[in-house]
Design a protein around this motif. Structure first.
Motif, short mmCIF file in Angstrom:
data_model
loop_
_atom_site.label_atom_id
_atom_site.label_comp_id
_atom_site.label_asym_id
_atom_site.label_seq_id
_atom_site.Cartn_x
_atom_site.Cartn_y
_atom_site.Cartn_z
N LYS A 165 0.82 -1.21 0.00
CA LYS A 165 0.00 0.00 0.00
C LYS A 165 0.85 1.25 0.00
CE LYS A 165 -4.51 -0.48 2.12
NZ LYS A 165 -5.35 -0.14 3.24
N ILE A 166 1.84 1.28 0.87
CA ILE A 166 2.71 2.46 0.97
C ILE A 166 3.51 2.62 -0.31
CG2 ILE A 166 4.70 3.42 2.19
CD1 ILE A 166 3.57 2.02 4.73
N LYS A 167 4.05 1.54 -0.83
CA LYS A 167 4.84 1.60 -2.05
C LYS A 167 4.00 2.10 -3.22
CE LYS A 167 8.24 -1.92 -0.98
NZ LYS A 167 8.88 -3.15 -1.40
N LYS A 168 2.82 1.52 -3.40
CA LYS A 168 1.97 1.94 -4.52
C LYS A 168 1.55 3.38 -4.38
CE LYS A 168 0.08 -2.63 -5.51
NZ LYS A 168 -1.12 -3.46 -5.50
N THR A 169 1.23 3.80 -3.16
CA THR A 169 0.84 5.19 -2.93
C THR A 169 1.98 6.14 -3.30
OG1 THR A 169 -0.72 4.55 -1.20
CG2 THR A 169 0.04 6.83 -1.18
N LEU A 170 3.20 5.83 -2.86
CA LEU A 170 4.35 6.67 -3.20
C LEU A 170 4.60 6.73 -4.70
CD1 LEU A 170 6.97 5.90 -0.42
CD2 LEU A 170 5.95 8.12 -0.97
N ILE A 171 4.43 5.60 -5.37
CA ILE A 171 4.63 5.57 -6.83
C ILE A 171 3.60 6.46 -7.51
CG2 ILE A 171 4.52 4.12 -8.89
CD1 ILE A 171 5.74 1.85 -7.13
N PHE A 172 2.34 6.36 -7.12
CA PHE A 172 1.31 7.18 -7.75
C PHE A 172 1.43 8.66 -7.39
CE2 PHE A 172 -1.00 3.15 -8.50
CZ PHE A 172 -1.30 3.35 -9.84
N LEU A 173 1.94 8.97 -6.21
CA LEU A 173 2.14 10.37 -5.81
C LEU A 173 3.47 10.94 -6.31
CD1 LEU A 173 0.79 10.37 -2.14
CD2 LEU A 173 -0.36 11.21 -4.22
N GLY A 174 4.36 10.09 -6.80
CA GLY A 174 5.69 10.52 -7.20
C GLY A 174 5.72 11.65 -8.22
N GLY A 175 4.84 11.62 -9.20
CA GLY A 175 4.80 12.67 -10.20
C GLY A 175 4.47 14.02 -9.59
N SER A 176 3.46 14.05 -8.75
CA SER A 176 3.07 15.30 -8.10
C SER A 176 4.14 15.77 -7.12
CB SER A 176 1.73 15.13 -7.37
OG SER A 176 0.70 14.96 -8.33
N ILE A 177 4.79 14.84 -6.45
CA ILE A 177 5.88 15.21 -5.54
C ILE A 177 7.00 15.91 -6.32
CG2 ILE A 177 7.74 14.28 -4.09
CD1 ILE A 177 5.68 12.11 -3.18
N PHE A 178 7.36 15.37 -7.48
CA PHE A 178 8.39 16.00 -8.30
C PHE A 178 7.94 17.37 -8.81
CE2 PHE A 178 12.03 13.15 -9.82
CZ PHE A 178 12.13 12.50 -8.60
N ASN A 179 6.68 17.48 -9.27
CA ASN A 179 6.18 18.77 -9.73
C ASN A 179 6.19 19.80 -8.61
OD1 ASN A 179 3.94 17.08 -11.87
ND2 ASN A 179 5.55 18.43 -12.60
N LEU A 180 5.71 19.41 -7.43
CA LEU A 180 5.69 20.35 -6.30
C LEU A 180 7.11 20.76 -5.90
CD1 LEU A 180 2.88 18.75 -4.12
CD2 LEU A 180 2.82 21.00 -5.23
N THR A 181 8.03 19.82 -5.96
CA THR A 181 9.42 20.12 -5.63
C THR A 181 10.00 21.16 -6.60
OG1 THR A 181 9.73 17.91 -4.71
CG2 THR A 181 11.73 19.12 -5.31
N THR A 182 9.73 20.99 -7.89
CA THR A 182 10.26 21.96 -8.86
C THR A 182 9.59 23.33 -8.69
OG1 THR A 182 8.74 21.24 -10.62
CG2 THR A 182 10.94 20.23 -10.56
N ILE A 183 8.32 23.37 -8.33
CA ILE A 183 7.65 24.64 -8.06
C ILE A 183 8.35 25.36 -6.91
CG2 ILE A 183 5.52 25.69 -7.15
CD1 ILE A 183 3.99 23.43 -8.64
N ILE A 184 8.62 24.63 -5.84
CA ILE A 184 9.28 25.22 -4.67
C ILE A 184 10.69 25.69 -5.03
CG2 ILE A 184 10.22 24.67 -2.38
CD1 ILE A 184 7.71 22.79 -2.07
N ILE A 185 11.41 24.89 -5.79
CA ILE A 185 12.79 25.27 -6.18
C ILE A 185 12.78 26.53 -7.05
CG2 ILE A 185 14.77 24.58 -7.61
CD1 ILE A 185 14.27 21.69 -6.57
N VAL A 186 11.93 26.57 -8.06
CA VAL A 186 11.87 27.74 -8.95
C VAL A 186 11.48 28.98 -8.17
CG1 VAL A 186 10.59 28.79 -10.88
CG2 VAL A 186 11.50 26.47 -11.10
N ASN A 187 10.43 28.90 -7.36
CA ASN A 187 10.01 30.06 -6.57
C ASN A 187 11.09 30.47 -5.57
OD1 ASN A 187 7.50 30.71 -7.70
ND2 ASN A 187 6.51 29.06 -6.57
N GLY A 188 11.77 29.51 -4.97
CA GLY A 188 12.85 29.81 -4.04
C GLY A 188 14.00 30.53 -4.73
#
Length: 162
Positions: A80-103
């Motif tokens: 469950k945890i693994k599948k959840t992380l895999i499905f959330l991985g794309g959004s995690i990367f997008n959110l990370t790049t948003i934070i980096i660019v704004n920072g």
């Protein structure tokens, strides 16, 4: 107001920025899938395949759509945890790049520009629509719907990693 002079920015946004945001999103799925022992192939675009490099497949209409094709998930304990992380991985990367660019803009390292604005805009768009819990016409769930199905022990229609 959108005028003829904006067409160059529109084409850069459509043909460069949006595909870049798509690649970042799909790379997030790839990262967590590889980290957790799952093989995955990333498809950027739609239509006939143009080229394949490792797990990346570039399709003819590269600026439209993108998806992951998951192979078998190894080490199924804590699935469950693994599948959840895999499905959330794309959004995690997008959110990370948003934070980096704004920072970087806030620190004065990057100058604000329409290109960066479009990048952040498309990244927010990607996060919102990937996490919006819905079922696509293809029968596949959005990332958000897949996570809800996992958390509530519902079967994923056409679950690629079940």
């Amino acid at each position: 107001m959108f005028g003829f002079e904006d067409m160059g920015k529109f084409f850069i946004s459509l043909f460069l920025v949006l595909p870049l945001v798509t690649i970042i999103h799909q790379s997030g799925h790839l990262f967590f899938a590889k980290l957790l022992g799952c093989e995955v192939e990333i498809h950027i675009g739609t239509g006939k395949m143009l080229c394949k490099m490792g797990p990346f497949c570039m399709r003819k209409v590269y600026f439209m759509d993108g998806w992951c094709e998951y192979k078998e998930l190894h080490h199924r304990n804590n699935g469950k945890i693994k599948k959840t992380l895999i499905f959330l991985g794309g959004s995690i990367f997008n959110l990370t790049t948003i934070i980096i660019v704004n920072g970087l803009i806030l620190q004065g390292i990057l100058e604000p520009s329409i290109l960066l604005y479009q990048f952040v805009y498309f990244s927010v768009y990607y996060v919102f629509f990937s996490l919006f819990p819905t079922q696509f016409v293809s029968g596949c769930p959005s990332d958000g719907k897949a996570v809800l199905n996992i958390l509530f022990n519902k079967p994923l229609e056409k679950d690629p990693i079940n």
